[in-house]
Each structure stands twice: as structure tokens, then as C-alpha cells.
Write a protein that holds these residues in place. Structure first.
Motif, short mmCIF file in Angstrom:
data_model
loop_
_atom_site.label_atom_id
_atom_site.label_comp_id
_atom_site.label_asym_id
_atom_site.label_seq_id
_atom_site.Cartn_x
_atom_site.Cartn_y
_atom_site.Cartn_z
N GLU A 103 -6.74 3.17 -0.11
CA GLU A 103 -6.61 2.96 -1.46
C GLU A 103 -7.17 3.85 -2.32
O GLU A 103 -6.78 5.10 -2.87
CB GLU A 103 -6.66 2.26 -2.34
CG GLU A 103 -6.54 1.79 -3.96
CD GLU A 103 -6.99 0.29 -4.18
OE1 GLU A 103 -7.73 -0.76 -3.45
OE2 GLU A 103 -6.45 0.15 -5.46
N SER A 145 0.46 -1.26 -0.11
CA SER A 145 -0.12 0.15 -0.13
C SER A 145 0.94 0.95 0.29
O SER A 145 0.26 2.68 -0.11
CB SER A 145 -0.86 0.30 0.98
OG SER A 145 -0.37 -0.02 2.31
N VAL A 194 -5.90 -5.64 -2.42
CA VAL A 194 -5.01 -5.57 -1.97
C VAL A 194 -6.49 -6.13 -0.70
O VAL A 194 -7.31 -6.12 -0.90
CB VAL A 194 -5.92 -3.33 -1.98
CG1 VAL A 194 -5.94 -2.93 -0.55
CG2 VAL A 194 -5.44 -2.95 -3.12
N PHE A 245 0.82 3.52 -3.22
CA PHE A 245 -0.50 4.66 -3.16
C PHE A 245 0.11 6.41 -3.30
O PHE A 245 -0.54 6.40 -4.18
CB PHE A 245 -1.83 3.92 -2.88
CG PHE A 245 -1.60 2.87 -2.44
CD1 PHE A 245 -1.70 1.60 -3.82
CD2 PHE A 245 -2.74 2.42 -1.85
CE1 PHE A 245 -2.47 0.75 -3.75
CE2 PHE A 245 -3.46 1.16 -1.46
CZ PHE A 245 -3.29 -0.11 -2.80
N CYS A 267 -1.20 -5.43 -2.95
CA CYS A 267 -0.82 -4.23 -1.63
C CYS A 267 -1.19 -4.34 -1.00
O CYS A 267 -2.40 -3.77 -0.67
CB CYS A 267 -1.04 -2.98 -3.09
SG CYS A 267 -0.75 -2.78 -4.64
N GLN A 291 -7.73 -0.83 1.72
CA GLN A 291 -8.96 -0.52 0.55
C GLN A 291 -8.90 0.75 0.44
O GLN A 291 -9.59 1.48 -0.42
CB GLN A 291 -10.16 -1.57 0.18
CG GLN A 291 -9.73 -2.91 -0.19
CD GLN A 291 -10.90 -3.98 0.07
OE1 GLN A 291 -11.70 -3.83 1.25
NE2 GLN A 291 -10.15 -5.32 -0.29
#
Ligand SMILES: NC(=O)c1ccc[n+]([C@@H]2O[C@H](COP(=O)([O-])OP(=O)(O)OC[C@H]3O[C@@H](n4cnc5c(N)ncnc54)[C@H](OP(=O)(O)O)[C@@H]3O)[C@@H](O)[C@H]2O)c1
Length: 256
Positions: A236, A138, A227, A141, A179, A233
Motif C-alpha cells: 500500500e 489490495s 489492511v 491500490f 483491503c 501494508q
């Protein structure tokens, strides 16, 4: 006849080891699983508990001669690679001006260069239905002050994976970029050598079992990204709508 194989890098620990366990338990029609990492003993111990035929490949994938060795092994065996999992990687928390240069370039060498080299070596041996699973994060991102090089290296992995996926669609080879947020593995023993992760991040900690079962499900469904967990999530989604300058400034403030 060509052997059907699965290749997993970073298999001696954490998420890579969990991939080995779950793939060994669930994947049928595999002749051999190749486990790659530097620590031969840990790989041998893992191999001892698996039911498939295992090949322990102890190598440092940041060394060019070792990548040549992998290429030679693949050529000699004339394998069919059903699945490649690139999980080897590390991160070190700390400001760019404070961390040692080698620690930072090492992250780029392993997370980006070696992942690209292993993927490139494997491509000629993949065909219709093969899967590539790339461990991004993550952290891909948005830019992360205090974890700058790691986050940038994972942005590379995510971007590389999404582009490669399009390139390989015609061959029906599917790439999934994984991720997760923080995962409970020995990763943090290295990452927190010089500084601690944000405590808010640790609140979203998940297990390697969760990440890997989700990733294998998403790869099976030919999804571009995996994810795991609702908070990540949501993160994201936020990164898609909020200005990144605002997010990076907030991360810096939380660091104090
Ligand atoms: N844990 C997390 O919070 C988290 C979150 C998001 C993404 N990720 C990513 O997930 C992946 C796996 O991380 P993890 O949590 O499983 O960490 P880990 O437990 O520290 O495992 C890292 C693996 O990489 C291998 N490795 C390191 N350097 C290598 C080299 N030069 N050549 C070959 N293998 C090497 C290590 O084995 P040897 O030491 O035996 O070589 C080990 O098997 C990484 O790419 C990481 O960036 C982790």
C-alpha cells in the motif's frame, strides 16, 4: 421496538462466513443476523452453528427484483441496522481480450453494482454508531494487468467507501474499506479458472480469521481502511510513492 440487526452478504463462504462466526461470537445487543448469499443450504448449515437469531436470506444480489425484495423486507421489519458487511464478490484472473465478456461484466455487476445497491437499501435503517464494512482488496491500490476488471472493481469499492464515509460522518455512521492481499478461501477456485495468481502473491497468504478480526477491530475504531499483514501494508505504501506505470509494468513482467 425496532430490531437491532447485522446484515452480511457473501455469508455462505470464506470471509463473509468468517464475519458471521466472529460477529455471532462477539457482538452483543443484536436481535438478528441476516445472512445473504445464493446457496441456501450453506447458509442454513452455518446458521445451525450460530447462537444468535439468524435469518437466512437466499438471494442473488445482482438481480434487481431480489434487491427490491431486500428493500421490502427491511421496510416491513422496520429494523435498525447496526452493521452491514458487504463481502459478496468474485474475481477472475486473465487478460481482458481472453476472458468471456459475461465473466467480466459479472464482476462489475456483483462487486460494484450490487454492493452499491445493498448499501443504498440499508442506509435509511442505519443511525448513529452503525458501521459499514466493504470488502475491497489490495488489488484496489493499483491497476493490475491480468486482473484488470477485478482490480478496477475493487478500486471502485475503495473509492466509494472513502467518499461515503465522509458523506455519513454527520450521521455518525462509519465506513471501513477492507483491503487484504490473498486470503485462503474458495475465492481462488473461481479466480484461477483460466490462469494462476502470481506465486509471489501466494507467499503473502493470510487466513480469513486474521482479515476479519483486523477488520472488526478497525471498524470499531472508526478507521477508513483495514489492511491486514505487513507485506500488504508495505505494498500500500509503495503504491502511494511509486509511479503506477512502473508498478503495472513490473506486475506484467512477473506474469511472464
Ligand atoms: N480471498 C481473497 O484472496 C480475497 C482478497 C481480497 C479481497 N477479497 C474479497 O473478499 C470478498 C469475499 O471473498 P472470499 O474470499 O470470501 O470468496 P468466496 O469464499 O468465494 O465467497 C464469495 C461469497 O460471495 C457470494 N456470492 C457470489 N455471488 C453472489 C451473488 N450473485 N449474490 C449473492 N452472493 C453472492 C458467495 O455465495 P453464493 O455462491 O452462495 O452466492 C460467497 O458467499 C470478495 O468481495 C472478494 O473480492 C478476497
Amino acid at each position: 421496538m425496532a430490531k437491532n440487526i447485522v446484515i452480511i452478504t457473501g455469508a455462505s463462504s470464506g470471509i463473509g462466513m468468517e464475519f458471521a462466526l466472529q460477529i455471532d461470537a462477539h457482538l452483543r445487543k443484536t436481535d438478528e443476523i441476516w445472512l445473504i448469499a445464493r446457496n441456501r443450504q450453506k447458509l442454513k448449515t452455518l446458521a445451525g452453528g450460530l447462537r444468535n437469531n439468524i435469518r437466512v436470506v437466499a438471494m442473488d444480489i445482482t438481480v434487481e427484483a431480489q434487491i427490491d425484495r431486500l428493500r421490502d423486507m427491511l421496510r416491513e421489519e422496520r429494523c435498525h441496522i447496526r452493521m452491514l458487511v458487504n463481502s459478496a464478490g468474485y474475481g477472475i484472473i486473465g487478460d481482458v481480450a481472453e476472458l468471456k465478456l459475461q465473466e467480466q461484466t459479472g464482476m462489475i455487476r456483483l462487486n460494484c453494482e450490487a454492493l452499491t445497491a445493498v448499501t443504498r437499501c440499508c442506509l435509511p435503517y442505519m443511525s448513529r454508531g452503525s458501521r459499514i464494512i466493504q470488502m475491497a482488496s489490495s488489488a484496489a491500490f493499483v491497476a493490475q494487468p491480468g486482473f484488470a476488471v477485478y482490480a478496477a472493481s475493487k478500486a471502485y469499492v475503495d473509492s466509494f467507501s472513502l467518499a461515503l464515509r465522509e458523506e455519513l460522518k454527520g450521521r455518525e455512521i462509519y465506513v471501513t474499506s477492507v483491503c487484504p492481499g490473498p486470503v485462503d478461501t474458495p475465492f481462488f477456485a473461481i479466480a484461477e479458472r483460466h490462469g494462476n495468481a502470481l506465486s509471489v502473491k501466494k507467499l503473502t497468504l493470510v487466513t480469513p480469521e486474521q482479515v476479519v478480526s483486523q477488520a472488526l477491530r478497525d471498524a470499531c475504531l472508526k478507521r477508513p481502511r483495514s489492511v491486514c499483514s505487513l507485506p500488504i501494508q508495505a505494498f500500500e505504501a509503495l503504491c502511494k510513492v511509486l509511479p503506477h506505470t512502473l508498478i503495472t509494468a513490473t506486475i506484467r513482467t512477473l506474469k511472464g
